[in-house]
Design an enzyme around this catalytic site. Structure first.
Site: not given
Ligand SMILES: NC(=O)c1ccc[n+]([C@@H]2O[C@H](COP(=O)([O-])OP(=O)(O)OC[C@H]3O[C@@H](n4cnc5c(N)ncnc54)[C@H](OP(=O)(O)O)[C@@H]3O)[C@@H](O)[C@H]2O)c1
Length: 327
Positions: A15-16, A36-37, A79, A97, A165, A178
């Site tokens: 999502i980033a 990022s980590r 978060h 969220k 996750r 989620d």
């Molecule tokens: N607004 C929306 O439409 C939307 C859509 C999808 C998801 N989301 C929300 O966005 C958040 C992230 O979702 P995502 O789909 O982007 O997940 P993702 O692709 O798994 O990315 C999450 C990032 O969190 C970081 N992180 C830090 N500590 C972590 C840990 N202990 N375990 C795993 N990751 C960790 C990592 O970044 P680094 O390794 O780079 O540090 C990882 O790449 C969630 O809360 C989700 O509910 C929102």
């Protein structure tokens, strides 16, 4: 603040990149830094978003004095820690969220932001969607009469993987936080806090909620039915019913493809006209608030906390507990 709002993105996951691209495409905003980590992952995302700076740790990003707002884009389980990290470094925050895993964590983040007089907002982009805002305005106008009920669902199939996750309790796994956070927030927009809540569901092998179905009941007879599952799809998005008509929200509650207003004169269909992935209004609201006020009236922090209180109760009924619930 500089002419451009300078965003720092904390976490370089899925999502980033999606929201980061919309920040970069929104006039008045730029991605100034990515943390990022993993330094290589930070550099790769910074390159994609034309961000001038990147860091191999979240602490370095939070300490960057040329960042006006930190977008916390890590998994829900992180978060609380990452929002506090940014706020304690003096940075306003937009937190993905689900804002936190539970209401206690949310109250702590909100208290930190308020005590430091720093902007803080849940990235509940659905609240800022123009069609969702129109649906709410129509309901409030009385055009469909007195509200009776809301039905809302957001579901998507995620293959079972205990490492993912969505199925990891420490990361806040489960359909409710989620996906279900959207139909729950959607329902709140129309009916507010329920007087009682009844939840049923099924659990995955890790103990996370795979499916959840909830009824919200109100003393005056209004009711809501809210559901989410990670096991499959569901075509129902949202339906607001009143004594004189209804509004159906089509596609997904998080980003409708259209809404249909049915009243005594017939059907009026309003299509989605938002460009891109639909995060533009969220970016614009953060920019507006950073220039004008500490909390968004459209995404109120008190409601973010209150909805998590209700979801804490739902999880308790389902028997879904996170390690953070016992801290
Ligand atoms: N607004 C929306 O439409 C939307 C859509 C999808 C998801 N989301 C929300 O966005 C958040 C992230 O979702 P995502 O789909 O982007 O997940 P993702 O692709 O798994 O990315 C999450 C990032 O969190 C970081 N992180 C830090 N500590 C972590 C840990 N202990 N375990 C795993 N990751 C960790 C990592 O970044 P680094 O390794 O780079 O540090 C990882 O790449 C969630 O809360 C989700 O509910 C929102």
């Amino acid at each position: 603040m500089a002419d451009l709002v300078r965003w720092g993105i904390l976490g370089a996951g899925g999502i980033a990149g999606t929201v980061g691209a919309e920040i970069a495409a929104t006039p008045g905003n730029e991605v100034a830094a990515v943390g990022s980590r993993d330094a290589d992952r930070a550099a790769a995302l910074a390159g994609r978003l034309a961000a001038p700076r990147c860091y191999g740790s979240y602490a370095e990003l939070a300490a960057d004095p040329d960042v006006d707002v930190v977008y916390v884009a890590t998994t829900h389980g992180q978060h609380h820690e990452h929002a506090l990290l940014a706020l304690r470094a003096g940075r306003p925050v937009l937190v993905e969220k689900a804002f936190t895993l539970n209401a206690r964590q949310a109250r702590e983040v909100v208290a930190e932001a308020r005590s430091r007089r720093l902007f803080c907002m849940e990235a509940m982009w659905m609240r800022l969607n123009p069609l969702v805002r129109t649906a709410r305005a129509v309901a409030e106008s009385g055009r469909i009469g007195e509200l009776i009920s809301v039905r809302a669902d957001l579901s998507a199939r995620f293959e079972y993987d205990p490492e993912h996750r969505l199925y990891d309790l420490a990361a806040g796994g489960g359909a409710l936080l989620d996906l279900g956070i959207y139909p729950a927030t959607f329902t709140w927009l129309f009916l507010g806090r329920p007087d009682s809540v009844q939840a049923v569901g099924s659990l995955s092998p890790t103990g996370s909620d795979a499916s959840v179905a909830v009824q919200w009941l109100y003393h005056d007879g209004r009711f809501a039915q809210i559901a989410s599952t990670t096991l499959g799809q569901n075509p129902l998005a949202g339906l607001i019913a009143g004594t004189e008509g209804w509004i159906s929200v089509n596609g997904r509650v998080s980003r409708p493809t259209s809404i249909t207003i049915h009243d005594t004169t017939g059907d009026e269909v309003l299509p989605d006209t938002l460009p891109g992935r639909g995060y533009g209004p969220e970016v614009a609201e953060v920019e507006r608030c950073l220039r004008a006020e500490l909390e968004s009236p459209l995404v109120p922090l008190d409601e973010t906390v209150a909805i998590l209180e209700v979801l804490d109760g739902v999880r308790a009924q389902l028997g879904v507990h996170y390690p953070a619930d016992f801290q």
